[in-house]
Design a protein around this motif. Structure first.
Motif, PDB file in Angstrom:
ATOM      1  N   THR A 141      -1.072   6.171   0.884  1.00 12.28           N
ATOM      2  CA  THR A 141      -0.700   5.515   2.129  1.00 12.28           C
ATOM      3  C   THR A 141       0.786   5.717   2.395  1.00 12.28           C
ATOM      4  O   THR A 141       1.609   5.676   1.487  1.00 12.28           O
ATOM      5  CB  THR A 141      -1.011   4.010   2.051  1.00 12.28           C
ATOM      6  N   ALA A 143      -6.351   8.980  -5.411  1.00 15.85           N
ATOM      7  CA  ALA A 143      -6.702   8.280  -4.179  1.00 15.85           C
ATOM      8  C   ALA A 143      -5.768   8.710  -3.058  1.00 15.85           C
ATOM      9  O   ALA A 143      -4.617   9.076  -3.290  1.00 15.85           O
ATOM     10  CB  ALA A 143      -6.626   6.775  -4.399  1.00 15.85           C
ATOM     11  N   SER A 144      -6.264   8.656  -1.846  1.00 20.00           N
ATOM     12  CA  SER A 144      -5.442   9.027  -0.697  1.00 20.00           C
ATOM     13  C   SER A 144      -4.213   8.124  -0.639  1.00 20.00           C
ATOM     14  O   SER A 144      -4.331   6.899  -0.684  1.00 20.00           O
ATOM     15  CB  SER A 144      -6.251   8.906   0.603  1.00 20.00           C
ATOM     16  N   ALA A 149      -3.546   1.705  -6.753  1.00 22.73           N
ATOM     17  CA  ALA A 149      -4.553   2.719  -6.445  1.00 22.73           C
ATOM     18  C   ALA A 149      -4.763   3.639  -7.640  1.00 22.73           C
ATOM     19  O   ALA A 149      -3.840   3.892  -8.424  1.00 22.73           O
ATOM     20  CB  ALA A 149      -4.126   3.522  -5.217  1.00 22.73           C
ATOM     21  N   ALA A 150      -5.968   4.151  -7.758  1.00 23.16           N
ATOM     22  CA  ALA A 150      -6.284   5.076  -8.845  1.00 23.16           C
ATOM     23  C   ALA A 150      -5.656   6.438  -8.580  1.00 23.16           C
ATOM     24  O   ALA A 150      -5.420   6.815  -7.422  1.00 23.16           O
ATOM     25  CB  ALA A 150      -7.805   5.214  -8.963  1.00 23.16           C
ATOM     26  N   ALA A 154      -3.559  -0.123  -3.682  1.00 25.14           N
ATOM     27  CA  ALA A 154      -4.711   0.165  -2.837  1.00 25.14           C
ATOM     28  C   ALA A 154      -4.793  -0.855  -1.703  1.00 25.14           C
ATOM     29  O   ALA A 154      -4.150  -1.904  -1.732  1.00 25.14           O
ATOM     30  CB  ALA A 154      -5.988   0.126  -3.673  1.00 25.14           C
ATOM     31  N   GLU A 198       0.831  -1.208   0.000  1.00 24.11           N
ATOM     32  CA  GLU A 198       0.000   0.000   0.000  1.00 24.11           C
ATOM     33  C   GLU A 198       0.862   1.254   0.000  1.00 24.11           C
ATOM     34  O   GLU A 198       0.529   2.260  -0.640  1.00 24.11           O
ATOM     35  CB  GLU A 198      -0.919   0.013   1.214  1.00 24.11           C
TER      36      GLU A 198
END
Length: 312
Positions: free
Chosen positions: A117, A114-115, A110-111, A95, A90
């Motif tokens: 990590t 996106a937040s 992740a797109a 994601a 992550e």
């Protein structure tokens, strides 16, 4: 003297750069080939004109921490629970895994937007602790016949202002979530490229995640950007009448790819890409057998996922 006894703890942050305080009871990482710099930094050179020859003192700037290590690829032991290395992935742009109880854990990149990590990481050499926050990174993967599969991580993070280096022993570290892997071999591993199962010597991948230290007025952080997932497969060259990978190379066609490793529920790793390009073929000899090294580009053509991991 400080003994080389390395212990790594890492935990996902709730807010970027805010220490999530990993503990040995919950956040131990079973690593191998650990390497790190206590401090990594830039140097500001003044380049002054002087009346004498010789070097002038530089000024340290933009300090950060970098580290790397590998973890073995094995499942969590229970289908539907995420292995510990998925949390690390992550922080490398993937994601959070989607869990289906009793079945599997599925993870994609992740797109955009996106937040992101990040991790707080405590590294210990004997009783010397080094703290890092806001850590992000990139990763590689390696499945070589006759060995264990593993993921290699390369990290960059910030040095927190409060007690970043001190004399604190890690105490008891629980590593029971890291299960024993199985050998990459004919019984445990299946490799498919365009529906064909070649005799595989190795498959190695590089996620190509871009990381950069951003040192600005009013903001300082490690930026994780785009990725470009590529891999190489070393195989016994197939008879061209059986499988014509040369034609795929010449046309730039997109083919499917997958690898599955492990046979027992709770310890099965599966990765797949729907649209992969063969971008190069290099020939070599092994035991008087023609070998091919195939360079593969895992694409997002047509909106497909370039790399999907399923732990089941």
């Amino acid at each position: 003297m400080v003994d080389w006894v390395a212990v790594v703890l890492a935990k996902k942050e709730g807010t970027y750069g805010v220490d999530s305080a990993p503990t040995g009871a919950a956040n131990g990482i079973l690593t191998r080939n650990y390497s790190a710099k206590p401090v990594d930094m830039d140097r500001i050179e003044r380049n002054l004109d002087t009346r004498v020859f010789g070097a002038l003192a530089s000024v340290p700037s933009n300090e950060r921490r970098t580290s790397s290590y590998e973890v073995e690829i094995a499942g969590s032991g229970t289908a539907g629970q995420a292995p510990g290395w998925m949390e690390l992935l992550e922080a490398c742009g993937m994601a959070a895994p989607v869990l289906t109880a009793g079945q599997d854990a599925v993870q994609n990149f992740a797109a955009p937007g996106a937040s992101a990590t990040s991790l707080s990481q405590y590294d210990f050499l004997s009783d010397q602790r080094r703290k890092s926050v806001g850590m992000v990174g990139s990763f590689t993967m390696d499945f070589t016949a006759g060995a264990y599969g593993f993921i290699g991580f390369n990290w960059m993070g910030l040095i927190p202002p409060a007690s970043p280096f001190d004399k604190t022993a890690p105490g008891a570290v629980d590593l029971t979530r890291w299960k024993e892997p199985v050998e990459v071999n004919i019984d445990n591993t299946e490799f498919l490229l365009d529906g064909y199962a070649p005799a595989l010597r190795s498959w190695r991948a590089d996620a190509g995640v871009a990381t950069a230290m951003r040192n600005l007025v009013g903001k300082r952080y490690v930026r994780r950007g785009n990725h470009s997932f590529t891999s190489t497969a070393v195989i016994e060259a197939p008879d061209i009448a059986t499988k014509n990978f040369i034609q795929s190379l010449r046309t730039g066609g997109l083919v499917s790819w997958s690898i599955e490793h492990g046979v027992a529920a709770g310890n099965i790793f599966h990765a797949a890409s729907a649209k992969v390009q063969i971008t190069d073929i290099t020939e070599s000899k092994e035991d008087d057998t023609l070998m091919w090294t195939l360079a593969l580009r895992h694409t997002v053509e047509g909106g497909s996922a370039d790399f999907t991991i399923t732990a089941k």
